[in-house]
Scaffold this active site. Structure first.
Site, mmCIF file in Angstrom:
data_model
loop_
_atom_site.group_PDB
_atom_site.id
_atom_site.type_symbol
_atom_site.label_atom_id
_atom_site.label_comp_id
_atom_site.label_asym_id
_atom_site.label_seq_id
_atom_site.Cartn_x
_atom_site.Cartn_y
_atom_site.Cartn_z
ATOM 1 N N ASP A 102 43.095 1.167 -86.576
ATOM 2 C CA ASP A 102 44.552 1.244 -86.662
ATOM 3 C C ASP A 102 45.000 0.669 -87.996
ATOM 4 O OD1 ASP A 102 44.726 2.382 -84.212
ATOM 5 O OD2 ASP A 102 45.368 0.583 -83.145
ATOM 6 N N ASP A 155 47.114 11.279 -74.488
ATOM 7 C CA ASP A 155 47.140 10.050 -73.690
ATOM 8 C C ASP A 155 47.462 10.467 -72.264
ATOM 9 O OD1 ASP A 155 46.714 8.383 -75.924
ATOM 10 O OD2 ASP A 155 48.828 8.530 -76.446
#
Lengths: 251, 204
Positions: free
Chosen positions: A11, A130
């Site tokens: 990230d 997701d």
């Protein structure tokens, strides 16, 4: 023989790697290039960079970081996060990305998948989802897993496959962060729906979890972040262990 | 100097960076004079065969590349760039390639024995001609990174190395000073860099 792949996910915010990176012996562990080089040397098969920069000002910093990584690390690089338009594809591909993963942007504008596949080729478009169980079915969530779109994950992945997605990432919200293993029923359901390369994400806690994961014949790759960043699982050791257990690996 | 052909297709940045990394100077270009002056040429490419062939033609690069290859200038195709070296490709219709290596590019058979298309990931090389300059120092079974849905066939004489994916996928091919890799050497780690270095620095 085609191998299974191990993929660490980084990230990045404002051009720096964030979240739980805890490496000894590496100077400047928040530098994307330092970490990318480390993972490349550890035998990672690909790298995923997720741009979690909230502000517009962070974009050039991300682009610069990506360019510096691509100049030094010669394995496939996938970029995700804030990909909403063809211009976003263009922006990251010019900096050395090989694949671009779309998530919320494609939910808002499904034609993005087809438009991107036509311009850059199917191999470039990764559909990242997701997914969480809602009333017994698999729902696609948006906004980093905070919003139930009501979309059925099976229908959505079939739409993606029919419109040019070249690869699929399944991130199980139900198992993410729990470290109790990958979401095998969810992966089986998605894997049975489409014949695209399938990357599993969410739930890795131990190397045994990867052995179990790759017993599913339709899973091509395992993606994880924190267990690699924390050094709880070393990629080189993990791959050797998987090879010992009969999983084809690039060692 | 190596010229990387820029015809609006593909990730040229990584190729340029990987050559720089191994100490080979390269320039990204579509200028005839630069291509003529270059010591060697790399033809990259991702996307569809027909589109790419049409772009080469529109930029008048097809004839130029054929002429330079005929003069013996080393030319290496990468991924779709390798496929374009062949006679024709059957991707969304039948399209003419550069015809520098005899053969035809056809679709990978979809999902017969649980195989997915595209063929994406690291696969091992079965090296048929270890004496080929591109294979110098590359061990049997070395892994390289593939991403493709079509592959070259009817090119047995040109095969230098293959990878098994249901079909025997043409991984490395050569005819004289024209060669190519179906995989991405610029994304294949140390093995890929070694192959690029052999092309960049070797005799052919």
């Amino acid at each position: 023989m085609l191998t299974k792949r191990i993929i660490p996910c980084l990230d990045v915010r404002n051009g720096r790697v964030v979240k739980g990176v805890n490496f000894e012996g590496l100077r400047d562990v928040d530098d994307p290039v330092t970490l990318a080089r480390f993972y490349n040397d550890s035998g990672a098969d690909e790298l995923v960079f997720y741009d979690i920069t909230a502000s517009f000002e962070g974009r050039p910093l991300f682009a610069d970081a990506l360019k510096r990584v691509a100049a030094e690390v010669f394995i496939p690089l996938t970029v995700g996060g804030s990909i909403n338009t063809l211009d976003d594809f263009d922006r990251v591909l010019k900096c050395g990305a090989d694949k671009v993963s779309v998530n919320s942007g494609a939910i808002r504008n499904p034609s993005l998948i087809e438009e991107a596949a036509k311009r850059y080729g199917d191999q470039c478009v990764v559909l990242s989802m997701d997914i969480k169980r809602v009333n017994g079915s698999f729902h696609v969530f948006a906004k980093g897993g905070r919003e139930d779109t009501g979309l059925d994950a099976i229908q959505w992945v079939k739409y993606g496959a029919d419109h040019g997605a070249g690869e699929v990432v399944v991130n199980s919200i139900d198992t993410d962060g729990v470290r109790g293993g990958f979401d095998l029923p969810m992966l089986t359901a998605i894997g049975d729906a489409v014949s695209l390369p399938l990357i599993a994400s969410g739930g890795a806690g131990t190397r045994e979890h990867f052995v179990t994961l790759f017993q599913l014949p339709r899973v091509d790759a395992g993606l994880a972040a924190s267990i690699f960043h924390s050094r709880e699982v070393d990629i080189r050791e993990l791959k050797a262990y998987l090879a010992e257990n009969g999983v084809p690996m690039r060692l | 100097m190596i010229a990387i052909v820029d015809y609006g297709v593909g990730n040229l940045y990584s190729l340029h960076c990987s050559l720089k990394h191994i100490g080979a100077e390269s320039v990204v270009t579509r200028e005839e004079s630069v291509l003529r002056a270059a010591e060697k040429i790399i033809l990259p490419g991702v996307g569809a065969f027909g589109d790419a062939a049409a772009k080469l033609h529109a930029l008048k690069l097809d004839g130029l590349l054929q002429a330079l290859a005929a003069q013996g200038k080393p030319l290496m195709g990468v991924c779709l760039g390798m496929q374009l070296l062949f006679d024709e490709g059957l991707e969304y219709g039948t399209h003419q390639g550069l015809g520098l290596i005899p053969g035809q590019v056809i679709p990978l058979a979809p999902e017969a024995q649980g195989r997915k298309v595209p063929h994406m990931g690291w696969n091992s090389l079965d090296i048929l001609k270890p004496e080929d300059p591109l294979m110098a120092g590359i061990p049997q079974g070395a892994y390289v990174y593939y991403v493709h849905s079509y592959y070259a066939t009817q090119c047995d004489e040109a095969l230098v190395a293959t990878s098994a994916y249901g079909a025997k996928v043409a991984g490395v091919v050569r005819r004289g000073s024209v060669c190519g890799t179906q995989f991405h050497p610029e994304k294949s780690g140390e093995v890929g860099l070694a192959i690029l270095a052999s092309f960049a620095k070797g005799g052919v």
